[in-house]
Design a protein around this motif. Structure first.
Motif, PDB file in Angstrom:
ATOM      1  N   THR A   1       1.161 -16.483  33.658  1.00 16.93           N
ATOM      2  CA  THR A   1       1.959 -16.536  34.884  1.00 16.93           C
ATOM      3  C   THR A   1       2.508 -15.144  35.179  1.00 16.93           C
ATOM      4  O   THR A   1       3.004 -14.474  34.281  1.00 16.93           O
ATOM      5  CB  THR A   1       3.132 -17.529  34.733  1.00 16.93           C
ATOM      6  N   ILE A   2       2.383 -14.733  36.425  1.00 19.28           N
ATOM      7  CA  ILE A   2       2.875 -13.418  36.827  1.00 19.28           C
ATOM      8  C   ILE A   2       3.788 -13.641  38.028  1.00 19.28           C
ATOM      9  O   ILE A   2       3.439 -14.380  38.955  1.00 19.28           O
ATOM     10  CB  ILE A   2       1.691 -12.501  37.227  1.00 19.28           C
ATOM     11  N   GLU A   3       4.968 -13.049  37.993  1.00 18.31           N
ATOM     12  CA  GLU A   3       5.858 -13.149  39.152  1.00 18.31           C
ATOM     13  C   GLU A   3       6.012 -11.791  39.788  1.00 18.31           C
ATOM     14  O   GLU A   3       6.244 -10.801  39.113  1.00 18.31           O
ATOM     15  CB  GLU A   3       7.216 -13.700  38.717  1.00 18.31           C
ATOM     16  N   LEU A   4       5.866 -11.766  41.091  1.00 22.17           N
ATOM     17  CA  LEU A   4       6.015 -10.492  41.824  1.00 22.17           C
ATOM     18  C   LEU A   4       7.082 -10.648  42.881  1.00 22.17           C
ATOM     19  O   LEU A   4       7.161 -11.678  43.537  1.00 22.17           O
ATOM     20  CB  LEU A   4       4.702 -10.096  42.500  1.00 22.17           C
TER      21      LEU A   4
ATOM     22  N   LYS B   1       6.036  -6.629  47.646  1.00 20.04           N
ATOM     23  CA  LYS B   1       5.118  -6.546  46.505  1.00 20.04           C
ATOM     24  C   LYS B   1       3.787  -7.236  46.792  1.00 20.04           C
ATOM     25  O   LYS B   1       3.749  -8.249  47.475  1.00 20.04           O
ATOM     26  CB  LYS B   1       5.765  -7.139  45.266  1.00 20.04           C
ATOM     27  N   ALA B   2       2.729  -6.669  46.219  1.00 20.85           N
ATOM     28  CA  ALA B   2       1.403  -7.233  46.487  1.00 20.85           C
ATOM     29  C   ALA B   2       0.565  -7.295  45.221  1.00 20.85           C
ATOM     30  O   ALA B   2       0.685  -6.475  44.314  1.00 20.85           O
ATOM     31  CB  ALA B   2       0.682  -6.400  47.542  1.00 20.85           C
ATOM     32  N   LEU B   3      -0.283  -8.314  45.221  1.00 18.52           N
ATOM     33  CA  LEU B   3      -1.271  -8.507  44.161  1.00 18.52           C
ATOM     34  C   LEU B   3      -2.643  -8.183  44.732  1.00 18.52           C
ATOM     35  O   LEU B   3      -2.952  -8.570  45.861  1.00 18.52           O
ATOM     36  CB  LEU B   3      -1.251  -9.987  43.739  1.00 18.52           C
ATOM     37  N   PHE B   4      -3.455  -7.476  43.964  1.00 17.59           N
ATOM     38  CA  PHE B   4      -4.858  -7.307  44.341  1.00 17.59           C
ATOM     39  C   PHE B   4      -5.701  -8.161  43.415  1.00 17.59           C
ATOM     40  O   PHE B   4      -5.569  -8.075  42.183  1.00 17.59           O
ATOM     41  CB  PHE B   4      -5.278  -5.833  44.253  1.00 17.59           C
ATOM     42  N   TYR B   5      -6.545  -8.989  44.007  1.00 15.73           N
ATOM     43  CA  TYR B   5      -7.392  -9.909  43.232  1.00 15.73           C
ATOM     44  C   TYR B   5      -8.845  -9.545  43.504  1.00 15.73           C
ATOM     45  O   TYR B   5      -9.336  -9.739  44.620  1.00 15.73           O
ATOM     46  CB  TYR B   5      -7.080 -11.340  43.659  1.00 15.73           C
ATOM     47  N   ILE B   6      -9.498  -9.002  42.484  1.00 16.80           N
ATOM     48  CA  ILE B   6     -10.897  -8.547  42.626  1.00 16.80           C
ATOM     49  C   ILE B   6     -11.684  -9.026  41.396  1.00 16.80           C
ATOM     50  O   ILE B   6     -11.951  -8.264  40.466  1.00 16.80           O
ATOM     51  CB  ILE B   6     -10.968  -6.997  42.754  1.00 16.80           C
TER      52      ILE B   6
ATOM     53  N   VAL C   1      -6.462  -0.007  46.155  1.00 16.52           N
ATOM     54  CA  VAL C   1      -5.456  -0.588  45.249  1.00 16.52           C
ATOM     55  C   VAL C   1      -4.345   0.411  44.890  1.00 16.52           C
ATOM     56  O   VAL C   1      -3.485   0.099  44.071  1.00 16.52           O
ATOM     57  CB  VAL C   1      -6.103  -1.148  43.958  1.00 16.52           C
ATOM     58  N   ARG C   2      -4.382   1.581  45.509  1.00 20.19           N
ATOM     59  CA  ARG C   2      -3.382   2.604  45.193  1.00 20.19           C
ATOM     60  C   ARG C   2      -1.967   2.007  45.264  1.00 20.19           C
ATOM     61  O   ARG C   2      -1.616   1.356  46.244  1.00 20.19           O
ATOM     62  CB  ARG C   2      -3.515   3.785  46.160  1.00 20.19           C
ATOM     63  N   GLY C   3      -1.185   2.207  44.215  1.00 17.26           N
ATOM     64  CA  GLY C   3       0.203   1.773  44.208  1.00 17.26           C
ATOM     65  C   GLY C   3       0.410   0.275  44.036  1.00 17.26           C
ATOM     66  O   GLY C   3       1.538  -0.211  44.166  1.00 17.26           O
ATOM     67  N   ALA C   4      -0.652  -0.470  43.747  1.00 19.06           N
ATOM     68  CA  ALA C   4      -0.536  -1.939  43.641  1.00 19.06           C
ATOM     69  C   ALA C   4       0.509  -2.337  42.586  1.00 19.06           C
ATOM     70  O   ALA C   4       0.629  -1.687  41.550  1.00 19.06           O
ATOM     71  CB  ALA C   4      -1.885  -2.546  43.268  1.00 19.06           C
ATOM     72  N   ASP C   5       1.238  -3.399  42.883  1.00 23.30           N
ATOM     73  CA  ASP C   5       2.173  -3.920  41.881  1.00 23.30           C
ATOM     74  C   ASP C   5       1.423  -4.589  40.755  1.00 23.30           C
ATOM     75  O   ASP C   5       1.850  -4.567  39.605  1.00 23.30           O
ATOM     76  CB  ASP C   5       3.138  -4.901  42.552  1.00 23.30           C
ATOM     77  N   CYS C   6       0.315  -5.215  41.088  1.00 27.31           N
ATOM     78  CA  CYS C   6      -0.510  -5.867  40.064  1.00 27.31           C
ATOM     79  C   CYS C   6      -1.956  -5.921  40.549  1.00 27.31           C
ATOM     80  O   CYS C   6      -2.211  -6.199  41.720  1.00 27.31           O
ATOM     81  CB  CYS C   6       0.025  -7.279  39.791  1.00 27.31           C
TER      82      CYS C   6
END
Ligand code: MLT
Ligand code: MN
Length: 311
Positions: A308-311, A200-205, A219-224
């Motif tokens: 809080t976000i858990e991935l 799982k991956a987070l994109f931070y922009i 960001v295609r398919g990003a979990d968050c």
């Protein structure tokens, strides 16, 4: 991977220190469910013990006070911190000024693009982070996977840094250099963040001037996705009489309107979308407002401090 939103507001925070608009009044007074927010930063950990702070906001001391996970361990050395590394996405004041609060010879690793490192290098006040204890490392743009290390080695987190449309920091703008004020690739980056060997991956922009095809593909398919939610409409600052600049002029794509981010990611399968880096003028800050209802109906969450976000 655990993600904590330390600060969900844009530069200046919410309410900004000198702001007396209706929204800020609600926040000053704590009315209508409007929550104050500190300036732009998140913390991420693979193991819950060692943390990486992404962007060092001027509010970092308050953010640490609000976040027990980031406070010195009771059983540790007399001077210790769970914060093992800091990663920067640009050189804006809201993202670098907190570095000055991380002095006191605490070993850390500091990561940023070559352009942002140049800015730190050019401003000698950042030498309060003594180079023999705070090692600066360049984030190579478009690296496949780049392992983040603390002073004692790998932290179980990797990033993939990539340039996004953006602008050089306000204090570096050079009008003589044309329409983009001398901005260059790498002045603003986005990050894919993942725990090592986890799917799982987070994109931070937190800053992005345009949700273009390259950003969408990235960001295609990003979990968050934590994405730039600075302004709702491009002209909201001038419309409210608090400044001349549009969102785009500041390097931030608006949420609503032509080319806005609201529906930009509808067809790239992002599982969770969250607006972050929210300006004091943005009406999504008021629960129950039309703007807040619109973004929620379009599948967006609105970040708040402590989320809080858990991935
Ligand atoms: C921005 O994101 O545009 C900056 O943080 C603005 C500022 O430096 O105040
Ligand atoms: Mn900012």
């Amino acid at each position: 991977m655990i993600i904590k939103v330390l600060g969900s507001a844009a530069g200046g925070g919410f309410p900004q220190w000198n702001c007396n608009t209706r929204l800020s009044r609600l926040a000053w007074d704590g009315r209508n469910g409007v929550r104050a927010r500190t300036q732009s930063s998140i913390a991420v950990s693979a193991d819950g013990a060692r943390w990486v702070v992404f962007n060092a906001s001027p509010d970092i001391r308050q953010q640490i006070a609000n976040t027990p996970e980031l406070q010195p361990a009771e059983t540790g050395r007399l001077r210790n911190s769970p914060i093992a590394a800091v990663v920067l996405t640009n050189a804006d004041v809201d993202h670098i000024a907190g570095l000055l609060s991380l002095r006191e010879r605490q070993p850390l690793r500091l990561y940023a693009s070559a352009r942002v490192l140049e800015t730190l290098h050019a401003n000698s006040i950042f030498n309060v982070l003594a180079p023999d204890v705070v090692e600066r490392r360049e984030l190579p743009l478009d690296a496949q996977k780049f392992e983040i290390e603390g002073p004692d080695g790998p932290l179980g987190l990797s990033v993939e840094p990539f340039a996004v449309p953006g602008k050089v920091a306000l204090f570096l703008e050079d009008a003589a250099k044309g329409a983009n004020f001398g901005s260059e690739r790498g002045d603003t980056i986005g990050l894919k963040i993942a725990a090592t060997n986890a799917p799982k991956a987070l994109f931070y922009i937190p800053g992005c001037a345009e949700a273009d095809e390259a950003v969408k593909e990235r960001v295609r398919g990003a979990d968050c996705l934590l994405f730039d939610g600075t302004v709702y409409t491009d002209t909201e600052m001038p419309d409210r009489g608090v400044g001349q600049k549009t969102g785009r002029r500041m390097g931030h794509v608006p949420i609503a309107g032509e080319g806005g981010s609201l529906h930009a990611f509808d067809d790239v399968g992002v599982k969770r979308k969250v607006y972050i880096h929210i300006n004091t003028t943005n009406p999504i800050l008021e629960p129950g407002s039309d703007a807040e209802r619109t973004v929620k109906a379009a599948g967006w969450d609105i970040a708040y401090d402590g989320m809080t976000i858990e991935l």
